[in-house]
Write an enzyme that holds these catalytic residues in place. Structure first.
Site, short mmCIF file in Angstrom:
data_model
loop_
_atom_site.label_atom_id
_atom_site.label_comp_id
_atom_site.label_asym_id
_atom_site.label_seq_id
_atom_site.Cartn_x
_atom_site.Cartn_y
_atom_site.Cartn_z
N ASP A 66 23.00 -9.32 -9.80
CA ASP A 66 22.74 -10.40 -10.75
C ASP A 66 23.97 -11.26 -11.03
O ASP A 66 25.10 -10.91 -10.65
CB ASP A 66 22.19 -9.82 -12.08
CG ASP A 66 22.88 -8.52 -12.50
OD1 ASP A 66 24.00 -8.26 -12.04
OD2 ASP A 66 22.29 -7.77 -13.28
N ASN A 135 18.27 -0.70 -23.11
CA ASN A 135 16.82 -0.91 -23.24
C ASN A 135 16.08 -0.54 -21.96
O ASN A 135 14.91 -0.87 -21.80
CB ASN A 135 16.52 -2.37 -23.62
CG ASN A 135 17.01 -3.36 -22.56
OD1 ASN A 135 17.51 -2.95 -21.51
ND2 ASN A 135 16.87 -4.64 -22.83
N HIS A 137 16.85 -1.53 -18.87
CA HIS A 137 16.84 -2.52 -17.78
C HIS A 137 17.65 -2.06 -16.58
O HIS A 137 18.58 -1.27 -16.71
CB HIS A 137 17.26 -3.91 -18.28
CG HIS A 137 18.71 -4.11 -18.53
ND1 HIS A 137 19.20 -5.00 -19.46
CD2 HIS A 137 19.83 -3.57 -17.97
CE1 HIS A 137 20.51 -4.98 -19.44
NE2 HIS A 137 20.92 -4.13 -18.56
N GLU A 142 14.55 -7.16 -17.81
CA GLU A 142 14.36 -6.69 -19.17
C GLU A 142 12.95 -6.10 -19.33
O GLU A 142 12.06 -6.41 -18.53
CB GLU A 142 14.54 -7.87 -20.14
CG GLU A 142 15.90 -8.56 -20.03
CD GLU A 142 17.05 -7.76 -20.63
OE1 GLU A 142 17.04 -6.51 -20.55
OE2 GLU A 142 17.99 -8.38 -21.16
#
Ligand code: F6R
Length: 244
Positions: A66, A135, A137, A142
């Site tokens: 990313d 979370n 990811h 997400e």
């Protein structure tokens, strides 16, 4: 199937073991196409790779997961800069074979397609290194209602902005980019071999949900339950909520 969960004492042991898998992969395939992550988790592993004198990366290629939207490659907050600082400039990989999505591309959708084509052209990722967000990811995928496919533009959640703002932007949330380009969850899951690293108590819930919970896009890392060759290397703190 080779899906394993290995619990180690701490960050240092996690990095050492990941390094051993990396070395083994390089020995077995000197032309490995690596999938690489940024963030604090793989820094220990990268340091060991940089300090190692006899590893030959000259025939390797790499693709990062990313990049933030809008940042130029030489911006010190960009993932490109991070990778050069922490790995590429210190090993003998050819930097023209190290790829990240271009966050400052004029047409981001085109850039995503181009990135996927490049990954396909080299036959996909052989060995993917992952971290996990608090979370759940992976990459910048997400929690959401469906698993993403190829590289795409992502709106970062408040949680991720907060986590990254605290770690890398001196808690100045205004400075944290709010969007990023990320390889997709299903694309990541296609890697021939995956190691996923997690260290620290703040990762415990995400790790337990991904390993013990259902496969759901609400916990993107849970997709790894469907993969053929995944090794979780997690330290005791990150494993503290796990049921084995
Ligand atoms: C970064 C990436 C992210 C991180 C995750 C954990 O390229 O893909 O999924 O792995 O946000 O970040 P750290 O390691 O900083 O806790």
């Amino acid at each position: 199937m080779n899906n394993q969960v290995i619990i180690v004492k701490d960050y240092e042991e996690m990095s050492c073991l990941a390094y051993e898998y990396f070395k083994e992969q390089l020995k077995n395939n000197p032309k490995t196409v690596w999938g690489l992550a940024t963030g604090s988790t793989p820094v220990g592993l990268y340091k060991k790779l940089c300090d190692s004198e006899n590893l030959d990366f000259s025939n390797c290629t790499s693709f990062n997961l990313d990049e933030y939207e809008g940042l130029k490659q030489d911006d010190i907050q960009s993932y490109c800069y991070f990778m050069n600082e922490n790995l590429f400039s210190k090993i003998n990989i050819h930097t023209d074979k190290c790829f990240l999505p271009l966050g400052c591309a004029e047409d981001l959708d085109k850039e995503c397609l181009k990135y996927d084509n490049m990954i396909n052209l080299v036959g996909g990722i052989d060995f993917q290194v992952l971290g996990i967000g608090t979370n759940g990811h992976i990459g910048f995928n997400e929690p959401s209602e469906s698993f993403s496919e190829g590289t795409h533009v992502v709106d970062l959640t408040d949680q991720t902005i907060k986590d990254n703002g605290a770690k890398y932007f001196n808690n100045n949330m205004e400075l944290v980019p709010k969007r990023a380009l990320s390889m997709g969850t299903l694309q990541i899951a296609k890697a021939k071999k995956i190691i996923i690293l997690a260290s620290g108590k703040n990762k415990a819930l995400a790790v337990a949900s991904a390993i013990n919970g259902p496969v759901t896009p609400n916990v993107p890392a849970s997709i790894l339950q469907t993969c053929k060759d995944v090794i979780w290397i997690i330290d005791e703190a990150a494993a503290s909520m796990l049921k084995i």
